[in-house]
Design an enzyme around this catalytic site. Structure first.
Site, PDB file in Angstrom:
ATOM      1  N   GLN A   8      -6.916   8.949   3.619  1.00 48.22           N
ATOM      2  CA  GLN A   8      -6.296   9.229   4.718  1.00 48.22           C
ATOM      3  C   GLN A   8      -4.733   8.941   4.357  1.00 48.22           C
ATOM      4  O   GLN A   8      -3.754   9.751   4.716  1.00 48.22           O
ATOM      5  CB  GLN A   8      -6.566   8.305   5.844  1.00 48.22           C
ATOM      6  N   MET A  25      -7.620   3.407   8.854  1.00 49.56           N
ATOM      7  CA  MET A  25      -6.888   2.129   8.514  1.00 49.56           C
ATOM      8  C   MET A  25      -6.206   1.565   9.840  1.00 49.56           C
ATOM      9  O   MET A  25      -6.134   1.980  10.804  1.00 49.56           O
ATOM     10  CB  MET A  25      -6.291   2.677   7.564  1.00 49.56           C
ATOM     11  N   GLY A  26      -5.711   0.571   9.442  1.00 48.96           N
ATOM     12  CA  GLY A  26      -5.033  -0.291  10.629  1.00 48.96           C
ATOM     13  C   GLY A  26      -5.572  -1.699  11.030  1.00 48.96           C
ATOM     14  O   GLY A  26      -6.336  -1.736  11.865  1.00 48.96           O
ATOM     15  N   GLY A  77       0.811  -1.396   0.047  1.00 48.64           N
ATOM     16  CA  GLY A  77       0.068  -0.132   0.152  1.00 48.64           C
ATOM     17  C   GLY A  77       0.926   1.392   0.166  1.00 48.64           C
ATOM     18  O   GLY A  77       2.005   1.096   0.736  1.00 48.64           O
ATOM     19  N   ASP A  92       0.887   1.602   8.635  1.00 47.53           N
ATOM     20  CA  ASP A  92       0.672   0.879   9.882  1.00 47.53           C
ATOM     21  C   ASP A  92       1.452   1.031  10.874  1.00 47.53           C
ATOM     22  O   ASP A  92       1.343   0.534  11.871  1.00 47.53           O
ATOM     23  CB  ASP A  92       0.568  -0.609   9.260  1.00 47.53           C
TER      24      ASP A  92
END
Lengths: 420, 420
Positions: B299, B190-191, B13, B144
């Site tokens: 984001q 996210m995450g 990503g 991440d």
């Protein structure tokens, strides 16, 4: 007119720059202390006037008021509370005037969209009938950009800049991933009745092939097959496809797609979210990997990327509102008048509220391409000036510094309560 | 070492600043033309190396390379393509080395997360075994923030700044509307495995009562009753409730909430979107009006509000990677070393890839409050420096100017094709 107090309230959905208008109203009123006493604000909009819950803005230091210029949301609270016709809502209108009279309020500044323009006009009319004439000036605000007469609406330019920037950025992301992962990206934006915000997404695409590739407008009935064919064609040409979709997209039965049948495990209808529906469709029918985003409040609160033009206009209408009131102009609204496109020049005009109230400005059909999937050059020429310039807020600890007011209440004078 | 070419590829990503690292690798290599010939980039990441689809970055003018510093996404394309163990993926590794040999590539810079660190290490090992030793340096990147040894990961600070800013802004919006409309706002971030981005939302809340009021981490099993009780309590205290939720939130069975049963009209599972599920729950159980947003790619592509610290670190690791390679350091990764919190000071360190590959850095439990709903002071002290400073891109026509490269292919030298 003897020195009287002013009342200011925020109405309906807030924006990134409605407080900029509040800042302008208060700062301008403070410059005319010979004519305007205090500026009282309605706590939670017009509800604060009905319940006599007024905020004394004179208790705020100048730095707090200046900070409003940079602060999103509605600093005094807003509300969704519609006053209807004089016949249906007479008690409300009479109560407003009773409260205004008790607090020596001679100026009414109402910051909102179409409904509040109507309320503003009615307060003006009834106050006259009731022998307590109030100067009523509407301050335009709406991300929907649907007020008539004014060339554009403060609040819209900043949303437009946000969605165009965001979809451009996401486009760079998707383009990178398309070989092995996400091929289709869907961004859902606001604008239930008019496609102005959806159209603004189109500004990000300045050259052939640049995303967004497809826009789905509330004005254009959703045709699933035609849409899927366009997605396939886009993937074939560019390898990926970026889509901007209005929350107000409808099917041929006139039903919102967002309400067309998504259910949770208990069978409850899931409200909101047309982006996942479009994305699911792409997955089911075209077997393509997708991502989707719903910007929701992020778009209309995104003060960090406000349009400088929008901020200037939001300030200008607030300032003009006070100046119009001081000239005794009643039942009016300051407007943005476009003088030229390139270079963009604008000035402040005046509209009579009777010409503003209850009229929506829809997007002209010739702003949308014949195939219904993008914006025309004419639309681009209209929209582009509205997102020009940046107006960054101050930062501290890596985050924008926004202002929270003290919002000190004005002591109540009336003995009666009012149920809203 | 004789003058050899370098290979650079982006993996997994993308982020708002992965191109900043690319910019640094290329600019630094260009300063050492005595030792590094050309920098070839893999089109669509490592796939470009496997298929011998290389991009000649020397065909890009310096202004294009400089523009990468400001451009989100992956300028050469990235991919989700995992090379497994040497046993399982030997053909791939051998092919890589065959391609590198054909193009006189002596340096391998791989810009990615944990998987790519592992690949980078294996290429180094196998190239040695095959008698064509390549200097392999991993350039860290991941939103991440889960790479070990390095104090933080380039890409994370900018997402962190974006989500903290966005949830703060939305908080101002919801606070204004709570009296008559939206009481609860949910932002999904996210995450999937680690709650670093969810934690970053918490930075927006600097004083008691400031939103976000509740964070839902992937590390903490979702307890519906406890959550709803906290929402009610928040509404009672503050009138509204802002929630940040990780896409990776799980129920007590270990199942992702986002996959726990939302179905479309045809009974198809709807993938993605824990925010609408949380919001629906609030509506069903507490009868409160809600709004929700899913930031998704917005984001990690939000270059317009990148963290200056993050940009500086992304550049620094790219530059250090080339400098390490020139010193003959092999199978290493430049790291960010935190020297002090206040003032924040950092420097570049070096980690051996064998210590990096296949290890995830999870968020320490003491970064989350005991009740599981917010971040601790310790977490704040860690996160806060990473979002410091703004690094605005240039603007034109009201929109950020991002760079699209020419991406000129390098003529192929091998006769064999390779299926990926």
């Amino acid at each position: 007119m003897a020195k009287m107090n002013a009342f200011y309230a925020q109405s309906g959905g807030v924006t990134a720059v409605i407080n900029t208008s509040a800042c302008a109203v208060i700062e301008t009123a403070r410059k005319h202390k010979d004519k305007i006493g205090k500026v009282y604000a309605g706590r939670d909009g017009i509800i604060g006037a009905l319940t006599e819950d007024l905020i004394d803005t004179s208790k705020e230091p100048a730095s707090n008021i200046a900070g409003l210029r940079y602060t999103p949301g509605g600093a005094f609270g807003s509300c969704r509370y519609k006053l209807k016709s004089l016949e249906e809502s007479r008690a409300q209108y009479e109560r407003l005037i009773e409260v205004f009279k008790a607090h020596n309020i001679g100026y009414f500044f109402y910051n909102g969209g179409g409904d509040s323009a109507d309320t503003c006009l009615k307060v003006s009319q009834l106050s006259e009938q009731m022998g307590y004439p109030i100067v009523c000036v509407h301050v335009p605000k709406t991300v929907d950009n649907d007020l008539p007469i004014t060339d554009c609406c403060p609040g819209f330019g900043s949303v437009a800049k946000y969605v165009a920037t965001s979809i451009r950025e996401a486009g760079y992301d998707v383009a990178s991933m398309a070989k092995t992962s996400t091929r289709v990206f869907v961004l859902e934006v606001m604008g239930r009745h008019a496609g102005w915000i959806t159209a603004a997404c189109g500004l990000a695409s300045e050259k052939e092939g640049e995303p967004p590739h497809i826009l789905l407008f509330p004005e254009i009935t959703f045709d699933e097959d035609k849409f899927l064919a366009r997605v396939e064609e886009t993937i074939k040409n560019y390898g990926y496809c970026v889509i901007g979709v209005s929350e107000g997209l409808r099917n041929k039965d006139g039903q919102f797609l967002s309400e067309s049948g998504m259910r949770d495990a208990f069978g409850h209808a899931q409200l909101g979210g047309v982006a996942p529906i479009i994305a699911n469709l792409v997955r089911e029918r075209l077997k393509l990997k997708y991502h989707w985003a719903v910007a929701d409040y992020l778009q209309r609160a995104a003060r960090h990327i406000a349009s400088k033009t929008d901020v200037a206009q939001a300030y200008a209408v607030g300032k003009a509102a006070v100046e119009l009131a001081l000239k005794g102009k009643n039942a009016v609204m300051p407007t943005i008048v476009r003088k030229s496109n390139r270079p963009y020049k604008w000035s402040i005009g005046v509209a009579d509220l009777k010409d503003v109230a209850n009229r929506e400005k829809m997007m002209p059909r010739d702003y949308i391409t014949a195939d219904g999937f993008h914006i025309t050059a004419k639309c681009r020429a209209y929209l582009s000036p509205l997102i020009q310039g940046e107006d960054y807020p101050p930062y501290k600890n890596g985050l924008p510094v926004y202002t929270r007011l003290k919002n000190v209440p004005v002591p109540k004078k009336l003995k009666t309560e009012f149920e809203v």
